[in-house]
Scaffold this active site. Sequence first.
Site, mmCIF file in Angstrom:
data_model
loop_
_atom_site.group_PDB
_atom_site.id
_atom_site.type_symbol
_atom_site.label_atom_id
_atom_site.label_comp_id
_atom_site.label_asym_id
_atom_site.label_seq_id
_atom_site.Cartn_x
_atom_site.Cartn_y
_atom_site.Cartn_z
ATOM 1 N N SER A 25 38.988 53.939 40.991
ATOM 2 C CA SER A 25 38.510 53.019 39.955
ATOM 3 C C SER A 25 37.252 53.559 39.286
ATOM 4 C CB SER A 25 38.208 51.654 40.567
ATOM 5 O OG SER A 25 37.476 50.889 39.627
ATOM 6 N N HIS A 68 42.249 54.480 37.581
ATOM 7 C CA HIS A 68 42.267 53.019 37.461
ATOM 8 C C HIS A 68 41.124 52.584 36.544
ATOM 9 C CE1 HIS A 68 43.345 48.971 38.959
ATOM 10 N NE2 HIS A 68 42.047 48.715 38.943
ATOM 11 N N ASP A 88 39.250 49.380 34.767
ATOM 12 C CA ASP A 88 39.048 47.933 34.901
ATOM 13 C C ASP A 88 38.418 47.336 33.647
ATOM 14 O OD1 ASP A 88 39.860 47.265 37.672
ATOM 15 O OD2 ASP A 88 38.343 48.750 38.200
ATOM 16 N N MET A 110 37.171 43.959 31.786
ATOM 17 C CA MET A 110 36.755 42.581 32.125
ATOM 18 C C MET A 110 36.142 41.899 30.914
ATOM 19 S SD MET A 110 34.815 43.342 35.684
ATOM 20 C CE MET A 110 35.539 44.375 36.954
ATOM 21 N N HIS A 125 43.880 47.925 34.259
ATOM 22 C CA HIS A 125 43.884 46.605 34.894
ATOM 23 C C HIS A 125 43.116 45.644 33.997
ATOM 24 C CE1 HIS A 125 42.278 44.177 38.636
ATOM 25 N NE2 HIS A 125 43.047 43.440 37.856
ATOM 26 N N MET A 185 41.497 42.344 33.251
ATOM 27 C CA MET A 185 40.978 41.094 33.809
ATOM 28 C C MET A 185 40.447 40.278 32.640
ATOM 29 S SD MET A 185 39.218 42.725 37.169
ATOM 30 C CE MET A 185 39.386 44.381 36.505
ATOM 31 N N MET A 233 45.354 41.764 44.534
ATOM 32 C CA MET A 233 43.898 41.849 44.657
ATOM 33 C C MET A 233 43.503 41.564 46.101
ATOM 34 S SD MET A 233 42.727 42.774 41.767
ATOM 35 C CE MET A 233 41.076 42.886 42.448
ATOM 36 N N GLY A 281 36.244 41.199 39.697
ATOM 37 C CA GLY A 281 35.019 41.096 38.904
ATOM 38 C C GLY A 281 33.989 42.160 39.237
ATOM 39 N N GLY A 306 32.944 45.786 41.819
ATOM 40 C CA GLY A 306 33.255 46.805 42.816
ATOM 41 C C GLY A 306 32.425 46.555 44.066
ATOM 42 N N ASP A 355 44.081 46.510 45.421
ATOM 43 C CA ASP A 355 42.820 46.785 44.729
ATOM 44 C C ASP A 355 41.697 45.909 45.294
ATOM 45 O OD1 ASP A 355 40.819 47.316 42.873
ATOM 46 O OD2 ASP A 355 41.867 46.405 41.175
ATOM 47 N N GLY A 356 40.652 46.563 45.808
ATOM 48 C CA GLY A 356 39.456 45.848 46.244
ATOM 49 C C GLY A 356 39.107 46.101 47.696
ATOM 50 N N GLY A 364 37.285 52.281 44.520
ATOM 51 C CA GLY A 364 36.114 52.514 43.687
ATOM 52 C C GLY A 364 34.978 53.083 44.509
HETATM 53 C C1 DX5 Z 1 37.495 44.605 41.040
HETATM 54 C C2 DX5 Z 1 38.226 45.743 40.358
HETATM 55 C C3 DX5 Z 1 38.418 46.888 41.249
HETATM 56 C C4 DX5 Z 1 37.136 47.515 41.753
HETATM 57 C C5 DX5 Z 1 37.415 48.113 43.091
HETATM 58 O O1 DX5 Z 1 37.506 43.508 40.232
HETATM 59 O O2 DX5 Z 1 39.506 45.323 39.916
HETATM 60 O O3 DX5 Z 1 39.279 47.873 40.691
HETATM 61 O O4 DX5 Z 1 36.611 48.468 40.903
HETATM 62 O O5 DX5 Z 1 36.232 48.593 43.626
HETATM 63 P P1 DX5 Z 1 36.029 48.779 45.197
HETATM 64 O O6 DX5 Z 1 37.074 49.772 45.645
HETATM 65 O O7 DX5 Z 1 34.644 49.300 45.297
HETATM 66 O O8 DX5 Z 1 36.236 47.446 45.825
HETATM 67 ZN ZN ZN Z 2 40.996 46.923 39.343
#
Ligand code: DX5
Ligand code: ZN
Length: 214
Positions: free
Chosen positions: A7, A32, A34, A36, A65, A67, A136, A141, A143, A174-175, A196
Amino acid sequence: MKMVSPSLLSADFGNLQRDIEMLNASECDWLHVDVMDGIFVPNISFGQPIVKHIKKHAQKPLDVHLMIMDPGRYVADFKEAGADILTVHYEACTHLDRTIHAIHDAGMKAGVVLNPHTAVCLLEDIVQECDMVLLMSVNPGFGGQKYIENTYNKVRQLRALCDRKNPKCLIEVDGGVNLQNAPLLYEAGADVLVAGNAVFKSADPQKTIHDMKQ
Ligand code: DX5
Ligand code: ZN
């Protein structure tokens, strides 16, 4: 399949090109991305102009992705920006079937994302249209959050649903994914792991990607 999609949310935004080139030279499968909107999730990240710049340097498919609320409004924009796989939240779409068709008609792979509280059984009548389902394993929201243990159960339930209705559908998680839970997630039936912090905050990101795929 054991795929890794790092990510970019955890990358150094001031050195995005450098970090993307590091990923190009790694064993990762996708990038990936993200997006938002500050409404569907409490945070704001970036939009299409940044995705376009990422695409310019990336040598691997962009796993985007979204969001954002009502993502159907932006399908054409993200195609133009360079998305290869576009994933939209179940919770953010009133007409999910229509949005998935729009993603396919635009020439992209389509994924549906479930928040931690959204039951896998709600995909019963849509999974046959999906190229991928993303579970998820944190509340979206940010990392660097802690992995939610119940995700293992959801991966197993989703694997059973896909085996029954759409065996080609990929399962992504993811997460909070790290080197400790990655083997358990693959074993439960996941195909693609997003990481991430586990990648970008490690001393050797390329080695972490390599190790995660073992
Ligand atoms: C969270 C994102 C993830 C995030 C993952 O809302 O969708 O993709 O970047 O980060 P890590 O792996 O640090 O949880
Ligand atoms: Zn993501």
